[in-house]
Design a protein around this motif. Structure first.
Motif, PDB file in Angstrom:
ATOM      1  N   ARG A  52       5.410  -7.400  76.279  1.00  0.00           N
ATOM      2  CA  ARG A  52       6.858  -7.268  76.152  1.00  0.00           C
ATOM      3  C   ARG A  52       7.258  -7.095  74.706  1.00  0.00           C
ATOM      4  O   ARG A  52       8.049  -6.233  74.357  1.00  0.00           O
ATOM      5  CB  ARG A  52       7.545  -8.521  76.688  1.00  0.00           C
ATOM      6  N   SER A  53       6.693  -7.965  73.943  1.00  0.00           N
ATOM      7  CA  SER A  53       7.030  -7.914  72.526  1.00  0.00           C
ATOM      8  C   SER A  53       6.654  -6.585  71.917  1.00  0.00           C
ATOM      9  O   SER A  53       7.436  -5.961  71.205  1.00  0.00           O
ATOM     10  CB  SER A  53       6.299  -9.033  71.787  1.00  0.00           C
ATOM     11  N   LEU A  54       5.473  -6.194  72.240  1.00  0.00           N
ATOM     12  CA  LEU A  54       5.007  -4.930  71.683  1.00  0.00           C
ATOM     13  C   LEU A  54       5.844  -3.766  72.188  1.00  0.00           C
ATOM     14  O   LEU A  54       6.139  -2.823  71.448  1.00  0.00           O
ATOM     15  CB  LEU A  54       3.533  -4.712  72.045  1.00  0.00           C
ATOM     16  N   THR A  55       6.182  -3.890  73.417  1.00  0.00           N
ATOM     17  CA  THR A  55       6.969  -2.803  73.989  1.00  0.00           C
ATOM     18  C   THR A  55       8.340  -2.722  73.329  1.00  0.00           C
ATOM     19  O   THR A  55       8.827  -1.661  72.986  1.00  0.00           O
ATOM     20  CB  THR A  55       7.172  -3.033  75.498  1.00  0.00           C
ATOM     21  N   GLU A  56       8.882  -3.882  73.161  1.00  0.00           N
ATOM     22  CA  GLU A  56      10.194  -3.893  72.527  1.00  0.00           C
ATOM     23  C   GLU A  56      10.122  -3.331  71.128  1.00  0.00           C
ATOM     24  O   GLU A  56      10.980  -2.567  70.697  1.00  0.00           O
ATOM     25  CB  GLU A  56      10.725  -5.315  72.486  1.00  0.00           C
ATOM     26  N   ARG A  57       9.109  -3.737  70.476  1.00  0.00           N
ATOM     27  CA  ARG A  57       8.960  -3.256  69.121  1.00  0.00           C
ATOM     28  C   ARG A  57       8.869  -1.750  69.093  1.00  0.00           C
ATOM     29  O   ARG A  57       9.538  -1.082  68.322  1.00  0.00           O
ATOM     30  CB  ARG A  57       7.675  -3.781  68.509  1.00  0.00           C
ATOM     31  N   SER A  58       8.019  -1.308  69.944  1.00  0.00           N
ATOM     32  CA  SER A  58       7.801   0.130  69.916  1.00  0.00           C
ATOM     33  C   SER A  58       9.061   0.871  70.306  1.00  0.00           C
ATOM     34  O   SER A  58       9.366   1.920  69.770  1.00  0.00           O
ATOM     35  CB  SER A  58       6.673   0.507  70.863  1.00  0.00           C
ATOM     36  N   ARG A  59       9.766   0.275  71.196  1.00  0.00           N
ATOM     37  CA  ARG A  59      10.986   0.953  71.603  1.00  0.00           C
ATOM     38  C   ARG A  59      11.949   1.011  70.457  1.00  0.00           C
ATOM     39  O   ARG A  59      12.615   2.005  70.208  1.00  0.00           O
ATOM     40  CB  ARG A  59      11.640   0.212  72.755  1.00  0.00           C
ATOM     41  N   ALA A  60      12.009  -0.090  69.807  1.00  0.00           N
ATOM     42  CA  ALA A  60      12.935  -0.161  68.703  1.00  0.00           C
ATOM     43  C   ALA A  60      12.572   0.879  67.665  1.00  0.00           C
ATOM     44  O   ALA A  60      13.422   1.570  67.126  1.00  0.00           O
ATOM     45  CB  ALA A  60      12.862  -1.547  68.083  1.00  0.00           C
ATOM     46  N   THR A  61      11.345   0.952  67.440  1.00  0.00           N
ATOM     47  CA  THR A  61      10.903   1.882  66.421  1.00  0.00           C
ATOM     48  C   THR A  61      10.891   3.323  66.865  1.00  0.00           C
ATOM     49  O   THR A  61      11.199   4.223  66.120  1.00  0.00           O
ATOM     50  CB  THR A  61       9.487   1.529  65.978  1.00  0.00           C
ATOM     51  N   THR A  62      10.536   3.483  68.061  1.00  0.00           N
ATOM     52  CA  THR A  62      10.473   4.865  68.515  1.00  0.00           C
ATOM     53  C   THR A  62      11.467   5.127  69.598  1.00  0.00           C
ATOM     54  O   THR A  62      11.125   5.308  70.737  1.00  0.00           O
ATOM     55  CB  THR A  62       9.098   5.149  69.093  1.00  0.00           C
ATOM     56  N   ALA A  63      12.605   5.124  69.219  1.00  0.00           N
ATOM     57  CA  ALA A  63      13.636   5.318  70.210  1.00  0.00           C
ATOM     58  C   ALA A  63      13.479   6.647  70.883  1.00  0.00           C
ATOM     59  O   ALA A  63      13.626   6.786  72.078  1.00  0.00           O
ATOM     60  CB  ALA A  63      14.990   5.265  69.536  1.00  0.00           C
ATOM     61  N   THR A  64      13.217   7.563  70.140  1.00  0.00           N
ATOM     62  CA  THR A  64      13.109   8.864  70.729  1.00  0.00           C
ATOM     63  C   THR A  64      11.962   9.017  71.660  1.00  0.00           C
ATOM     64  O   THR A  64      12.106   9.463  72.774  1.00  0.00           O
ATOM     65  CB  THR A  64      12.872   9.889  69.644  1.00  0.00           C
ATOM     66  N   ARG A  65      10.881   8.699  71.166  1.00  0.00           N
ATOM     67  CA  ARG A  65       9.726   8.909  71.987  1.00  0.00           C
ATOM     68  C   ARG A  65       9.645   7.979  73.132  1.00  0.00           C
ATOM     69  O   ARG A  65       9.160   8.286  74.170  1.00  0.00           O
ATOM     70  CB  ARG A  65       8.491   8.642  71.188  1.00  0.00           C
TER      71      ARG A  65
END
Length: 676
Positions: free
Chosen positions: A312-325
DNA sequence: GGTTGCGCACGCA
DNA sequence: TGCGTGCGCAACC
């Protein structure tokens, strides 16, 4: 939703079978429907699955084998016995069309389950069970409609009632704290339950919203040839049990066998031995093994929580960072890295294999899901399908194995359920899911993805999945093909699991390094038929997969794959294959192989298939779909999950074609993203 | 060979 | 004791 016509046919068939004192098992149901109405068994199965998810039909484990009950009747019964709970029934239930027919009684829902539940949980403790479940008898049918009902069901009730659902979908209920609904019946029969194999027809699913996702995912494999599919048959060892069922029955029941043998289930631990009679939810229960595994289960459960949290954490992070992708794909490495950084975790020894095992389990449970590419992600509503698919696949694999053992007869597969899920986790997950579901319902837009189904899926499958995935302990029975190491991972980095590098060894079979062995074990476990592993059973139904299953769309896949296809493998059937495109879309992974490039091994796709077959992995071989296009061969793996399981053995091929794999992965990834 | 009917046993309430 | 379930066998098509 299930098609009314099929619903009627199926319910009618179940009633008919019951009236003649025959076990309403998948095979019989499919057969009878086909005979009476000419319906394709696969379709019937798919519809049955839907009905199960809708709880119109309850899937129960009775005397070690899976039976299907007309929920309405069952409920009725329960009502009489216990209480008539007005609410559930309340109209909502009826909402379903069928209700009309069945409805009359409907709603109690639990009966069947309850039975199962009871057994599982403890045999008699009605209260306990009741408590869990709430007793709410929702009518199965209703499920879809009323959100609340569904939720409740899943959450509380599930255990009992859910049994059905659990069983069927595997999911939902299961999740609920206890085990899932799926209970295995392991009782005295010792047989494994046959699985219901539900297959989901992709096509069908598409229609239906609910399950579609789930199913489709699962769908992939269908092995079944004709009708029902395959399954596993069971090898039941039963102790003497009557195993002999007619063919049809045999298939279903046969699986039972070892019921006792090795279940991993936790659930069962506490329980007393199940009595044969009651139907249980399917779960795998095992008594003996349970105790052994308990400790480890707990630990793993704990780790599982952390894993989920990590994702979850990682996913959130990645989402935050890669909004586009969109979220970045998570692999074992990332997760491991994250876990290692977490406080507390350091203490434990988080070996790759261990984390992986737990990861698998969580995926199986539905708490995590694997993308087509093999990445780890949080389950999403859209993803519902994915989970199920995994489950289904596993079951399918199991079935296949069973089938081999027993016969080639196609049939359904039982899912093994594991009860590894921890209550707390499940509850949390469920709550989350439920919320989502509610929202969806309110919105209404996605009616298709029926919440109920979704929830069910999640839960159920979680259970099932878990069971299998986890048990690494079981030794890999089958020989492992030697694999070349592949570095495939590098690029795409599909999930570690998938791409896990392996040593290079000759394809012919050499030995595998430890890592590989572990992985294989896991894989094997997944694949292993219940009898070999746990006594318990599963429920999922996974069905089979016919064609299209999941189809999520992915244009990209098509592009890559698209081509005329011809099955190289003898086993592959046109039906299964379906258009290459579809497959790709469904989440299948294609490994593109160029004819000359197989060196040094110089294998062709057919060689790979043959190899696996010769090594005793016919099932895996079956999992491939091959296509030749312009001199190039494509190895299609129906599902990501499957791919994962096979990755080791495919090492050489994968390695060789790493490049292709990447491309494909990319495609898939995109799909997933979209999906999410 | 497949389907159907049913006696009987089992387990639960 | 009643009830639900389904195995196993026989009868039927």
């Amino acid at each position: 939703m299930s098609e009314p016509k099929y619903r009627d046919w199926i319910l009618e068939t179940i009633d008919s079978l019951r009236s003649r004192k025959a076990r309403p098992d998948l095979e019989r149901i499919c057969r009878m429907v086909r005979r009476r109405h000419g319906s394709d068994p696969d379709r019937t199965r798919a519809e049955l699955e839907k009905l199960i998810q809708e709880q119109t039909v309850l899937k129960v484990s009775y005397k070690g084998s899976i039976s299907y009950r007309n929920a309405a009747k069952v409920q009725r019964k329960s009502r009489k016995k216990s209480e008539l709970t007005p609410d559930r029934s309340s109209g909502s239930g009826e909402s379903l069309g069928e209700q009309a027919k069945h409805a009359t009684f409907n709603n109690n829902g639990d009966s069947a389950h309850s039975l199962t539940d009871q057994e599982e949980f403890g045999d008699k403790d009605p209260e306990s069970t009741g408590a869990r479940q709430n007793l709410d008898p929702h009518p199965p049918a209703q499920t879809l409609a009323p959100a609340p009902a569904v939720q409740e069901r899943s959450e509380t009730i599930l255990p009992q009632t859910s049994g059905n659902s659990c069983v069927s979908c595997g999911a939902t209920d299961c999740t609920v704290g206890s085990g899932c609904g799926v209970k295995a019946s392991a009782p005295k029969d010792k047989r494994l339950m046959p699985q219901a194999g539900g297959k989901c027809d992709s096509s069908d699913h598409s229609k239906d919203t609910n399950k579609d996702d789930v199913c489709d995912a699962a769908s992939q494999h269908n092995t079944k040839s004709a009708g029902c599919g395959e399954t596993h048959s069971p090898s039941r060892e039963d102790n003497g049990d009557k195993a002999k069922k007619t063919c049809a029955s045999a298939s279903s029941s046969s699986s039972s066998s070892s019921g006792d043998v090795g279940n991993n289930n936790h659930l069962s631990r506490n329980k007393p031995q199940p009595t044969l009679t009651k139907p249980k939810l399917l779960r795998v229960g095992t008594t003996r093994a349970a105790s052994e595994n308990e400790a480890s289960d707990q630990a793993s459960a704990d780790l599982g929580d952390r894993l989920v949290e990590s994702v979850r954490s990682l996913t959130e992070r990645s989402r935050a960072t890669t909004a586009t992708r969109g979220p970045t794909p998570l692999g074992l490495k990332e997760i491991l890295g994250y876990l290692s950084t977490q406080s507390g975790l350091g203490e434990e020894k988080l070996t790759r294999s261990r984390v992986k095992a737990v990861l698998e389990r969580e995926v199986a449970r539905g708490r995590l899901r694997r993308t087509h590419l093999g990445h780890i992600a949080l389950p999403t509503r859209g993803m519902g399908a994915a989970k199920p698919s995994a489950r289904l696949l596993k079951s399918a694999l199991q079935d296949r194995q069973l089938a081999k053992k027993v016969e080639v007869k196609p049939e359904e597969q039982p899912m093994v359920v594991d009860s590894t899920v921890t209550g707390r986790e499940r509850e949390e997950e469920e709550e989350r899911k439920e919320k989502e579901v509610k929202i969806e319902r309110k919105v209404g837009g996605e009616a298709q993805v029926p919440p109920a189904a979704g929830t069910a899926e999640v839960k159920g499958h979680g259970d099932t999945m878990v069971a299998k995935a986890v048990p690494p302990s079981s030794p890999s029975p089958t020989p492992t093909p030697a694999t070349l190491n592949h570095t495939v991972k590098t690029e795409a980095q599909p999930s570690d699991e998938v791409m896990e590098p392996q040593k290079v060894s000759q394809p012919a079979g050499s030995e595998v390094n430890q890592v590989e062995e572990e992985e294989e074990k896991m894989d094997i476990n997944d694949q292993q038929p219940p009898d070999t592993q746990d006594p318990v059973i599963m429920v999922s139904d996974a069905p089979c997969l016919t064609s299209s299953v999941a189809t999520k769309s992915c244009s990209g896949c098509k592009m890559e794959v698209g081509v005329s296809s011809c099955l190289l493998t003898p086993t592959a059937s046109p039906r299964d294959m379906g258009p290459s495109e579809e497959r790709g879309m469904n989440g299948g992974v294609f490994v593109k192989v160029e004819s000359g490039s197989m060196n040094p091994v110089d294998w062709t796709v057919a060689d790979v298939v043959n190899y696996f077959t010769s090594v005793g992995f016919a099932e895996q071989a079956l999992a491939f779909r091959t296509q030749e296009i312009d001199g190039k061969s494509l190895l299609l793996m129906q599902r990501n999950d499957v791919l994962t399981g096979l990755s080791i053995r495919l090492g050489p091929a994968l390695k060789i074609y790493e490049r292709h794999v990447k491309v494909l992965q990319k495609t898939h990834f995109q799909d997933d993203e979209a999906f999410c």
